[in-house]
Design an enzyme around this catalytic site. Sequence first.
Site, PDB file in Angstrom:
ATOM      1  N   ASP A 237       0.859  -1.180   0.000  1.00 58.76           N
ATOM      2  CA  ASP A 237       0.000   0.000   0.000  1.00 58.76           C
ATOM      3  C   ASP A 237       0.901   1.237   0.000  1.00 58.76           C
ATOM      4  O   ASP A 237       1.843   1.327   0.798  1.00 58.76           O
ATOM      5  CB  ASP A 237      -0.907   0.000   1.232  1.00 58.76           C
ATOM      6  CG  ASP A 237      -1.877   1.174   1.230  1.00 58.76           C
ATOM      7  OD1 ASP A 237      -3.004   0.998   0.735  1.00 58.76           O
ATOM      8  OD2 ASP A 237      -1.503   2.259   1.728  1.00 58.76           O
ATOM      9  N   ILE A 238       0.632   2.184  -0.905  1.00 58.44           N
ATOM     10  CA  ILE A 238       1.440   3.404  -0.974  1.00 58.44           C
ATOM     11  C   ILE A 238       1.125   4.281   0.236  1.00 58.44           C
ATOM     12  O   ILE A 238      -0.043   4.580   0.506  1.00 58.44           O
ATOM     13  CB  ILE A 238       1.165   4.176  -2.282  1.00 58.44           C
ATOM     14  CG1 ILE A 238       1.490   3.299  -3.492  1.00 58.44           C
ATOM     15  CG2 ILE A 238       1.984   5.466  -2.328  1.00 58.44           C
ATOM     16  CD1 ILE A 238       1.138   3.930  -4.823  1.00 58.44           C
ATOM     17  N   GLU A 280      -4.664   2.320  -4.329  1.00 61.67           N
ATOM     18  CA  GLU A 280      -3.207   2.371  -4.252  1.00 61.67           C
ATOM     19  C   GLU A 280      -2.617   1.089  -3.681  1.00 61.67           C
ATOM     20  O   GLU A 280      -1.479   1.059  -3.222  1.00 61.67           O
ATOM     21  CB  GLU A 280      -2.753   3.564  -3.405  1.00 61.67           C
ATOM     22  CG  GLU A 280      -3.128   3.500  -1.934  1.00 61.67           C
ATOM     23  CD  GLU A 280      -4.491   4.077  -1.618  1.00 61.67           C
ATOM     24  OE1 GLU A 280      -4.716   4.461  -0.462  1.00 61.67           O
ATOM     25  OE2 GLU A 280      -5.349   4.152  -2.517  1.00 61.67           O
TER      26      GLU A 280
END
Length: 385
Positions: A237-238, A280
């Site tokens: 996950d960004i 994301e």
Amino acid sequence: MAKKNAISAKTQTPAAKEKQVIAEFEKHIYDLQQMLEISKSFCSTIEFSPLIESILYVAMAQMRVTGAGLFISEEFGSEYFKLSENYSGIAIDPTIEYKIGIDSPLIEFLSSSSSVFDLHELSEKFPESQEIKVIESLNPSLIVPLMLKNHLNGILVMGERIFVKNLSADYTTYEKNEIQTIASLASVAVHNASLIDQSTTDMMTKLRLKFYFYNILEDKLDSAFFQEQTLSVIMFDIDFFKKFNDTYGHACGDYVLKKVAEIISDSIREEDLASRYGGEEFTVLLCNAGKDEAMLVAERIRKRIEQTTVFYEGHNMQITISGGISVFNVETNPVRSAKILVDQADKALYVSKRTGRNRVTVFDPSSQNENSAKETESILEKTNS
């Protein structure tokens, strides 16, 4: 010779003729069974690369040739049929670009024909063609169009024939019909795989979509269970992704997603699978990989992203990601559901996000990571208050 064979046929006894007819029927039945198995083989995978590999090996084995190559249009809307890496056992000249324009006269001719050709036939038809020279460099013994409903899906190039006693260097009519049948089956499979490829790929990041990832994971999980192999899932996950959209706009967010996807794709093996899970979030399937191998890959990806400076419209941006790993093992974590394995990686990711971000956590089935994550959240909330 033909007269001699005719005389010989006339002098055959009824028993000998019956034996010959039976032998021919048995060969036809065997060949039909072979085609059925080939069809099953082509239809048994939705992954493009294994399908192409299967087509090449089947063609080589059935026609007894040293190699084969397949020119195909690998991308939707491509202007060329390309050989790329779709070949086996044939010599490639690194100075030659192996591609054929879809609007070339050769493609038009092959699309309107239902035959197979040798190089001499095509060279006579197109004496000045650069595409023929490209094919000629492969030293083909036969060129086979992959046709489906009057549409050309590819060009199969057969290599040099293997010398076998009583096997002519030239193809018989029966053999040409046989390779045409194989090409027809291959064309259907390539067409279907291409449609699946297009419908299961995220157009922005060029990674697979979530449901495709789950389908492949289910198959790999079953295989790992019966072969007692390990298999790992990484979920990324960004970190603070929303700030890119809020600060620089959604076009910047899209650019960040593409950059991260590019690094992930470049950091895994060909047999592994990366997907855009949603928003994301990204997932990675590592085949035949345990905890140590998965951590090595995840950390390599995390560090590469951390060390990459992204330039967007005059702005220098740093990106970090958090990761969670789950590992299938028949002894320590014998889950049979793809969803459970992904959920485990998600729970480990939750721990990474709640304990500082820009780190990777491995799910431990014996310590109930779900409860640990909730406890960690509670401790952080108390600390912050």
